[in-house]
Design an enzyme around this catalytic site. Sequence first.
Site, PDB file in Angstrom:
ATOM      1  N   SER A  18      -2.783   1.055   6.384  1.00 23.64           N
ATOM      2  CA  SER A  18      -1.283   1.451   5.629  1.00 23.64           C
ATOM      3  C   SER A  18      -2.079   3.011   6.118  1.00 23.64           C
ATOM      4  CB  SER A  18      -1.776   1.637   4.248  1.00 23.64           C
ATOM      5  OG  SER A  18      -0.495   1.819   4.063  1.00 23.64           O
ATOM      6  N   TYR A  29      -5.843   1.443  -4.474  1.00 23.24           N
ATOM      7  CA  TYR A  29      -5.197   1.099  -3.430  1.00 23.24           C
ATOM      8  C   TYR A  29      -5.420   1.540  -2.367  1.00 23.24           C
ATOM      9  CZ  TYR A  29      -1.620  -0.630  -0.319  1.00 23.24           C
ATOM     10  OH  TYR A  29      -1.677  -0.908   1.327  1.00 23.24           O
ATOM     11  N   LYS A  84      -8.055   0.237   1.148  1.00 19.89           N
ATOM     12  CA  LYS A  84      -8.046  -0.123   2.505  1.00 19.89           C
ATOM     13  C   LYS A  84      -8.731   1.094   2.991  1.00 19.89           C
ATOM     14  CE  LYS A  84      -4.221  -2.128   2.126  1.00 19.89           C
ATOM     15  NZ  LYS A  84      -3.737  -3.626   2.924  1.00 19.89           N
TER      16      LYS A  84
HETATM   17  C1  WQD Z   1       9.478   5.940   0.229  1.00 19.77           C
HETATM   18  C2  WQD Z   1      10.009   7.626  -0.839  1.00 19.77           C
HETATM   19  C3  WQD Z   1       9.878   7.980  -2.994  1.00 19.77           C
HETATM   20  C4  WQD Z   1      11.909   4.751  -4.391  1.00 19.77           C
HETATM   21  C5  WQD Z   1       4.779   3.566  -0.125  1.00 19.77           C
HETATM   22  C6  WQD Z   1       3.060   3.455  -0.287  1.00 19.77           C
HETATM   23  C7  WQD Z   1       3.039   2.959   0.677  1.00 19.77           C
HETATM   24  C8  WQD Z   1       3.049   1.468   2.165  1.00 19.77           C
HETATM   25  C9  WQD Z   1       4.583   2.129   1.313  1.00 19.77           C
HETATM   26  C10 WQD Z   1       1.677  -0.307   1.366  1.00 19.77           C
HETATM   27  C11 WQD Z   1       9.843   8.329  -1.651  1.00 19.77           C
HETATM   28  C12 WQD Z   1      11.049   7.384  -2.202  1.00 19.77           C
HETATM   29  C13 WQD Z   1      11.407   4.877  -3.696  1.00 19.77           C
HETATM   30  C14 WQD Z   1      13.068   5.316  -4.907  1.00 19.77           C
HETATM   31  C15 WQD Z   1      13.712   8.007  -4.378  1.00 19.77           C
HETATM   32  N1  WQD Z   1       2.319   0.464   1.029  1.00 19.77           N
HETATM   33  N2  WQD Z   1      11.845   6.890  -3.165  1.00 19.77           N
HETATM   34  N3  WQD Z   1      13.835   6.368  -5.134  1.00 19.77           N
HETATM   35  O1  WQD Z   1       5.915   5.356  -1.626  1.00 19.77           O
HETATM   36  O2  WQD Z   1       6.628   6.629   0.827  1.00 19.77           O
HETATM   37  O3  WQD Z   1       5.379   4.279   0.334  1.00 19.77           O
HETATM   38  O4  WQD Z   1       5.303   2.277   0.632  1.00 19.77           O
HETATM   39  O5  WQD Z   1       1.027   0.349   2.559  1.00 19.77           O
HETATM   40  O6  WQD Z   1       0.913   3.361   0.706  1.00 19.77           O
HETATM   41  O7  WQD Z   1       2.486   4.234  -0.807  1.00 19.77           O
HETATM   42  O8  WQD Z   1       7.438   4.235   0.108  1.00 19.77           O
HETATM   43  O9  WQD Z   1       9.669   3.305  -0.965  1.00 19.77           O
HETATM   44  O10 WQD Z   1       8.142   3.219  -2.383  1.00 19.77           O
HETATM   45  O11 WQD Z   1       9.469   6.040  -1.214  1.00 19.77           O
HETATM   46  O12 WQD Z   1      13.493   8.421  -4.722  1.00 19.77           O
HETATM   47  O13 WQD Z   1      13.496   4.281  -6.030  1.00 19.77           O
HETATM   48  O14 WQD Z   1      11.884   7.089  -1.201  1.00 19.77           O
HETATM   49  O15 WQD Z   1       9.762   8.770  -4.009  1.00 19.77           O
HETATM   50  O16 WQD Z   1      10.117   9.838  -1.170  1.00 19.77           O
HETATM   51  P1  WQD Z   1       5.997   5.580  -0.296  1.00 19.77           P
HETATM   52  P2  WQD Z   1       8.927   4.617  -0.925  1.00 19.77           P
END
Ligand code: WQD
Length: 334
Positions: free
Chosen positions: A125, A149, A153
Amino acid sequence: MKILVTGGAGYIGSHTCVELLQAGHEVVIADNFYNADRAVPSRIEKVAGKPVTAVYPIDVADKAALNQVFDEHQIDGVIHFAGLKAVGESVQIPLRYYRNNLDTTLTLLEVMEAHGCNKFVFSSSATVYGPNNKAPFTEDMPTSATNPYGWTKVMIEQILRDYCAAKPAFSAVLLRYFNPIGAHPSGLLGDDPNGIPNNLMPYVARVAAGQLPKLTVFGDDYDTPDGTCLRDYLHVVDLAKGHLSALEYANEHTGAEAFNLGTGNGTSVLELIHAFMKENHIDVPYVIGPRRDGDLPGFWANADKANRVLGWKAELDVNDMCRDAWTFIQTPKD
Ligand code: WQD
């Protein structure tokens, strides 16, 4: 080749199984269905138009059960998705994450060694780039993490490097995913987490479908063009195809090699929401809320190495991702 796909009923695993089958490979799935619908293997077969050779509803850390898989099938290579993957949850229950993610991998490597299988593709990741590197991330950057997590990795990548150093015939390809979103265009496979989604796109889709009242944007006061966080969103079908390229590479090389799988573009939360509304002609009510702990302002891939070495490049754009995510949530499954 006959490929064992651990976590093959999951979001990325199921899409990868489709691509493997359509490329002429045989697929054996091992999945404990902790975070996957038991109907997914039959959906994989429907989408691919080909049968899955076998499905083992097992915990990959169960050595006896895993040995049985390798006793019953001549496995040529393994793609390892099985693992816990929720950042926030990993902070709450770190021992569960270290035990599960490390035990599954160590057990898998031991059983592979006992059966002379030495081609391994690992679901890593972008989270291994930690908070200190500057985007766009390149594979030579130092790795670290800010949550259990992410540390699993980082640790598994190190285990694979050390193992490859000790076993010259072994090949480990470490695929560092950025933000996989979207769904298979058939609408039968997609990101369908149990409970309330942590990730942005499945949450947006459920709000659009009226299953959730509104989206909260976690902060619009970051140092980015529109104040919301930037991420490198990647279509899950492009990501799945990247695994085929990785498998071919593992087949022709030995040693441990990391590759970024991303588009190389940063897209903001608001840009994604607006793209979803425009592409699907639907409203997504949202409010701006406080920042989410642990979120980084922005990161995206330098994806040149995968293009240069694997011959892989993302072909689908954010509009394709939004369209397919919307099709998925609207398509009756069975
Ligand atoms: C993306 C953006 C949130 C939800 C995560 C893991 C990463 C990988 C992918 C495993 C951020 C914003 C989100 C919401 C929002 N997983 N958001 N409202 O955090 O970049 O990555 O998933 O490998 O390891 O960390 O993805 O989709 O959670 O968030 O504003 O209800 O959307 O703040 O900026 P993230 P995400």
